[in-house]
Design a protein around this motif. Structure first.
Motif, PDB file in Angstrom:
ATOM      1  N   GLY A  83      -4.533 -12.677   4.476  1.00 33.55           N
ATOM      2  CA  GLY A  83      -4.214 -11.602   5.431  1.00 33.55           C
ATOM      3  C   GLY A  83      -2.748 -11.229   5.475  1.00 33.55           C
ATOM      4  O   GLY A  83      -2.364 -10.324   6.234  1.00 33.55           O
ATOM      5  N   GLY A  84      -1.924 -11.919   4.689  1.00 33.84           N
ATOM      6  CA  GLY A  84      -0.505 -11.576   4.596  1.00 33.84           C
ATOM      7  C   GLY A  84       0.237 -11.656   5.927  1.00 33.84           C
ATOM      8  O   GLY A  84      -0.169 -12.378   6.839  1.00 33.84           O
ATOM      9  N   MET A  85       1.313 -10.891   6.006  1.00 37.75           N
ATOM     10  CA  MET A  85       2.158 -10.920   7.210  1.00 37.75           C
ATOM     11  C   MET A  85       1.408 -10.406   8.438  1.00 37.75           C
ATOM     12  O   MET A  85       1.638 -10.867   9.558  1.00 37.75           O
ATOM     13  CB  MET A  85       3.417 -10.076   6.996  1.00 37.75           C
ATOM     14  N   ALA A  86       0.493  -9.468   8.203  1.00 36.60           N
ATOM     15  CA  ALA A  86      -0.255  -8.902   9.343  1.00 36.60           C
ATOM     16  C   ALA A  86      -1.060 -10.010  10.025  1.00 36.60           C
ATOM     17  O   ALA A  86      -1.034 -10.139  11.252  1.00 36.60           O
ATOM     18  CB  ALA A  86      -1.180  -7.795   8.859  1.00 36.60           C
ATOM     19  N   ILE A 141       3.289 -14.060  -0.139  1.00 28.58           N
ATOM     20  CA  ILE A 141       2.952 -13.385   1.121  1.00 28.58           C
ATOM     21  C   ILE A 141       3.157 -11.894   0.923  1.00 28.58           C
ATOM     22  O   ILE A 141       4.233 -11.463   0.496  1.00 28.58           O
ATOM     23  CB  ILE A 141       3.886 -13.880   2.261  1.00 28.58           C
ATOM     24  N   ASP A 142       2.129 -11.118   1.215  1.00 31.10           N
ATOM     25  CA  ASP A 142       2.285  -9.664   1.127  1.00 31.10           C
ATOM     26  C   ASP A 142       2.060  -9.035   2.499  1.00 31.10           C
ATOM     27  O   ASP A 142       2.064  -9.746   3.508  1.00 31.10           O
ATOM     28  CB  ASP A 142       1.342  -9.071   0.066  1.00 31.10           C
ATOM     29  N   VAL A 143       1.831  -7.738   2.513  1.00 35.87           N
ATOM     30  CA  VAL A 143       1.707  -7.041   3.803  1.00 35.87           C
ATOM     31  C   VAL A 143       0.434  -7.458   4.530  1.00 35.87           C
ATOM     32  O   VAL A 143       0.456  -7.876   5.679  1.00 35.87           O
ATOM     33  CB  VAL A 143       1.726  -5.500   3.607  1.00 35.87           C
ATOM     34  N   PRO A 181      10.562  -8.626  -4.050  1.00 39.07           N
ATOM     35  CA  PRO A 181       9.632  -7.492  -3.976  1.00 39.07           C
ATOM     36  C   PRO A 181       8.671  -7.432  -5.159  1.00 39.07           C
ATOM     37  O   PRO A 181       9.056  -7.693  -6.309  1.00 39.07           O
ATOM     38  CB  PRO A 181      10.562  -6.281  -3.950  1.00 39.07           C
ATOM     39  N   LEU A 182       7.478  -7.061  -4.857  1.00 37.05           N
ATOM     40  CA  LEU A 182       6.423  -6.991  -5.875  1.00 37.05           C
ATOM     41  C   LEU A 182       6.760  -5.992  -6.972  1.00 37.05           C
ATOM     42  O   LEU A 182       6.405  -6.185  -8.131  1.00 37.05           O
ATOM     43  CB  LEU A 182       5.103  -6.612  -5.173  1.00 37.05           C
ATOM     44  N   VAL A 183       7.502  -4.924  -6.603  1.00 34.78           N
ATOM     45  CA  VAL A 183       7.784  -3.875  -7.585  1.00 34.78           C
ATOM     46  C   VAL A 183       8.581  -4.394  -8.783  1.00 34.78           C
ATOM     47  O   VAL A 183       8.506  -3.838  -9.872  1.00 34.78           O
ATOM     48  CB  VAL A 183       8.529  -2.680  -6.938  1.00 34.78           C
ATOM     49  N   LEU A 224       6.619 -10.755  -0.697  1.00 32.03           N
ATOM     50  CA  LEU A 224       6.521  -9.716  -1.726  1.00 32.03           C
ATOM     51  C   LEU A 224       6.810  -8.314  -1.207  1.00 32.03           C
ATOM     52  O   LEU A 224       6.794  -7.358  -1.969  1.00 32.03           O
ATOM     53  CB  LEU A 224       5.106  -9.725  -2.331  1.00 32.03           C
ATOM     54  N   ARG A 225       7.072  -8.192   0.057  1.00 27.94           N
ATOM     55  CA  ARG A 225       7.237  -6.861   0.647  1.00 27.94           C
ATOM     56  C   ARG A 225       8.610  -6.258   0.284  1.00 27.94           C
ATOM     57  O   ARG A 225       9.442  -6.914  -0.331  1.00 27.94           O
ATOM     58  CB  ARG A 225       7.089  -6.948   2.162  1.00 27.94           C
TER      59      ARG A 225
END
Lengths: 625, 245
Positions: free
Chosen positions: B231-234, B204-206, B184-186, B166-167
């Motif tokens: 926890g997303g990509m981090a 998957i987000d940030v 992208p989420l936007v 989603l980033r």
């Protein structure tokens, strides 16, 4: 979820049927439509799922009407035709306290959760009673992976029905799960304080510990470490709380490879704060027990030695002090009754010649010693007795624990400097101009502070005098108690200074010693500090200032001058020696000037009073906390 | 000839220094929620602009905010107020709004003098106890997240699974889990229809803070097998050090 979707479709279907039948409304419905009371029975004419019939009646909200919550449905007919759609229910209109707390909850702040998101079964929700904790875990597990939690000892006990075992909400709170932004130091600090407090609320509970057969020593032993003391004094920014080492949910036994406490994994936790340490650093005991010889033998014996040292030193010197005071007081009383007047208060005494005893250098060193020592006591003892009522007050006088720690280290460096300079002066005294000849004579001579055989005879003679079995021994330049004071500093500096530097730079010392030596250093630093402070504030103060013939202050360490009369009376051997050597006249001086006397009186008396005040505070804390 | 050359050089330099495009715009100052409320209480012309995705803005925003995503400045620039003296306060979620956010640059180009970035974003606003509104709230669907350590096992058990990153395209380009597609989420509220209805989805987000909303949104839209990476990509990078599953 499928069940819920089906029920939703069922509801819609029921509503459509109602609407379709709107034109041929049966009598009962017409009556219901005319009645906007919103009783469950009326609403159930359309909303006729089992959920709304049996489920709602038996639910926690069963005594309410439908419009108690769906208050904005004012006209049933308009509602049935779809004109009056209910808006989201405001649970806070009844549950005000929960609603208020929930506005600080992470689920609201970060995820915009509303009540119904967790309480999706709101129409059939029941009071959980004894099964509340299990229900909580099940509810939280709908979103949060249960994997970590099920590893915990808490979960197993909870599922076995142990109501004491921690559910999610016991640690994270219910409806007030705090939100922490880990990029902000204040949030990290709050989190550390909060979770340490939560862990403590169970693990320090004696009754709960007894019921569940665990030891509250875990908390007590943590509190005795630097981490625990500094956190408890109100400075959690730079020390480890429970979750910093146990890494949240990971509280598996130390032997388990997955455990954060496993030595291989502990490095990760330690590295969060400590950098550049040797692998043996992780042998540091975060929960040391100095009373358990099997677990930590070195710590146990160190602690035993320190207690014996304290006990022995105080037993001997307090007895010495009490006996001295008794003898001197009795003598003064006898003199008073016989009509003698204390000579020191006569004006002519101030005019008479005095003897130079301490050069300016020594006097400055003593003032610096006093200042640094008081700083160390006033910044260190609040940490030692963190739970006493005065600890936080004293720490705040320094501007908080961080600044107090800074002052503690600066004072320690000043004291170390004085110690090294004294060492240098001692070497110069022994080997003047690098001459080794005669050094042994100087070492055991009358001008030396090194103990000799005469000191032993003086101790025995003094005790005989205490009991009226002989005259007071004749002293030379240094008495045995002055020599003890001097050598106590050497011992104290080695013990307190060495252990202090080890606590200051634990990572560096991990290359020399195993991590558990930090525990040993903590015990040595703490106990030796107690010995030093109490010895100075009781024995040293009495021997040099508070003994009745000197009370309230012997100012010669500040003025540098000594009354000739006092020299003759207190150190006759020195007087005789100086006279015989023809040095006495050269050492005669005028009495100290006004400003010197004023400084000596004010600084000396202030130091005495501060020392006595601190003694009171330390005893208060040691006896009652 | 020499004079003409000199003239061109001077002209080019002037264009570079004077034109708004070349100007080195200062990032707007950060402003505390309390200060924004004070301005609103003083009846100043304050316009709040939510630069999060449309889905997030509809779900939760400061009352009467505009929803303009950073990347959609060109399309929605007309939504900015006519009054150039209006005070524009831009806010996102917890992570600070980037100063190079396109809508902020657009506002600077249009001559708005009073631009601010809300310190701490919507999170700080809520923490300070101020109200928000939900224009079109997405009811949450409760479903456990997938831990990074379990991703490989899950992918093996669901061979047709589709991972949706989603980033932003830039973040996706810099690194992504092998096999993940960028959505992208936007723009997800427009593009979700392109997703396969019959395949398990993993969003998957940030950092895991936005995927919950997206998973709920997709489930409400009829995608029944939607999962999210905790926890997303981090978290994935921390666990896996960037190695593909």
């Amino acid at each position: 979820m499928r069940t819920r979707s089906s029920s939703g479709r069922g509801l819609c279907f029921a509503l459509l049927v109602c609407l379709a039948l709107g034109g041929i409304l049966p009598t009962g419905i017409v009556q219901a439509a005319g009645d906007s009371s919103g009783t469950p029975r009326n609403c159930q004419s359309c909303h006729n799922d089992a959920l709304y019939k049996a489920g709602f009646q038996a639910s926690a909200h069963g005594s309410n009407t439908c419009v108690s919550c769906h208050a904005d449905i004012t006209g049933l007919r308009r509602h049935m035709t779809g004109e009056n759609k209910p808006s989201p229910v405001n649970c806070g209109s009844c549950h005000r306290d929960i609603a208020s707390r929930f506005r600080k909850d992470v689920h609201y702040i970060k995820q915009n959760f509303q009540c119904q998101d967790c309480h999706q079964d709101i129409h059939s929700i029941r009071k959980s009673g004894e099964g509340f904790k299990v229900a909580v875990v099940e509810n939280c597990s709908q979103c949060h992976s249960r994997e970590d939690y099920t590893l915990l000892g808490h979960s197993g006990a909870l599922l076995k029905g142990n109501a004491d075992a921690a559910a999610c909400t016991d640690c994270h709170g219910l409806h007030n799960t705090p939100y922490y932004d880990h990029s902000l130091e204040r949030d990290n600090t709050s989190a550390r304080e909060n979770y340490t407090r939560r862990c403590r609320s169970c693990h320090a509970d004696v009754k709960m510990a007894k019921r569940n057969r665990f030891s509250t020593k875990t908390v007590a032993s943590y509190d005795d470490t630097y981490h625990g003391k500094v956190l408890n004094i109100g400075f959690p920014q730079r020390v480890a709380g429970c979750a910093d080492c146990h890494l949240g949910h990971n509280v598996l036994p130390k032997k388990d490879l997955r455990s954060a406490m496993h030595p291989d994994n502990m490095k990760t936790a330690c590295k969060a704060c400590h950098k550049g340490f040797h692998d043996r650093f992780v042998t540091f005991e975060a929960h040391p027990d100095p009373l358990d010889p099997k677990r930590s033998p070195v710590l146990y014996w160190t602690n035993a030695f320190m207690i014996a040292l304290l006990g022995g030193t105080f037993a001997l010197f307090w007895l010495h002090t009490i006996l001295w005071w008794r003898r001197t007081y009795c003598d003064k009383c006898c003199e008073g009754k016989a009509g003698f007047i204390e000579k020191t208060i006569l004006p002519e005494c101030r005019e008479e010649k005095q003897i130079q005893r301490f050069p300016v250098r020594d006097r400055i060193m003593h003032v610096m010693l006093i200042l640094s020592f008081f700083t160390l006591v006033m910044t260190g003892f609040p940490i030692k007795y963190y739970d006493s009522p005065w600890a936080k007050i004293l720490i705040n006088l320094w501007g908080g624990a961080y600044r107090a720690g800074l002052f503690h280290r600066i004072a320690a460096l000043v004291l170390c400097g004085l110690f090294l300079y004294t060492l240098w002066l001692s070497l110069q005294f022994l080997f003047p101009k690098k001459q080794f000849r005669g050094s042994l004579q100087r070492l055991f001579g009358p001008d030396s502070l090194f103990p000799n055989f005469k000191d032993l005879k003086d101790i025995i003679g003094m005790f005989k005098w205490f009991f009226g079995k002989g005259d007071m021994p004749k002293f030379d330049r240094w008495t045995y108690w002055e020599k003890f004071d001097f050598f106590a500093v050497f011992w104290g500096m080695t013990a307190i200074g060495g252990s202090g530097f080890m606590l200051w730079f634990p990572e560096v010392f991990s290359y020399l010693f195993p991590g558990w030596m930090i525990n040993v250093a903590t015990v040595v630093h703490s106990e030796e500090a107690f010995l030093a402070a109490i010895f100075i504030f009781t024995v040293h103060f009495f021997n040099n200032h508070l003994v009745p013939n000197k009370f309230p202050l012997e100012p010669n360490i500040f003025t540098g001058r000594y009354r000739l009369e006092a020299l003759l009376h207190e150190r006759p051997l020195e007087y005789e020696r100086l006279t015989a050597e023809g040095r006495l006249d050269a050492m005669k001086r005028e009495g100290p000037g006004f400003w010197t006397q004023l400084f000596a009186s004010v600084f000396g008396l202030a130091s005495l009073m501060l020392g006595l005040l601190l003694t009171g505070l330390i005893f208060w804390a040691a006896l009652f906390y | 000839m020499r004079i003409i050359k000199l003239f061109f050089i001077v002209a080019i330099l002037l264009v570079m220094f004077i034109s708004p495009a070349g100007a080195d715009q200062k990032p707007p100052p950060r402003i505390e929620p309390r200060a924004v409320v004070r301005m609103m209480d003083n009846r100043e012309n304050v316009v709040l602009i939510n630069v999060l995705s449309f889905l997030e803005c509809m779900d939760s925003r400061i009352t009467a905010s505009l929803c303009i995503v950073c990347e959609e400045a060109g399309e929605k620039a007309s939504m900015l107020p006519q009054d150039r003296n209006a005070k524009l306060v831009f806010y996102g979620g917890n992570t600070p709004v980037e100063a190079d956010c396109e809508i902020i640059r657009e506002a600077q180009r249009k001559g708005f003098a009073n631009l601010y970035i809300l310190k701490g974003g919507l999170t700080a606003w809520k923490r300070a106890g101020y109200e928000v509104e939900s224009v079109n709230r997405i009811p949450r669907v409760l479903w456990p997240a997938l831990k990074p350590g379990n991703l490989k096992r899950w992918l093996n058990s669901a061979p047709g699974a589709l991972m949706i990153d989603l980033r932003s395209p830039a973040a996706y380009q810099s690194n992504h889990i092998t096999g993940a597609v960028n959505m992208p989420l936007v723009s997800l509220h427009r593009t979700y229809k392109d997703l396969p209805w019959d395949r398990p989805l993993l969003v998957i987000d940030v950092d895991g803070s936005r995927s919950f909303l997206v998973a709920s949104y997709l489930r409400r839209k009829g995608f029944e097998n939607v999962h999210r990476l905790e926890g997303g990509m981090a978290a994935w990078q921390a666990w896996n050090k960037g190695v593909a599953p």
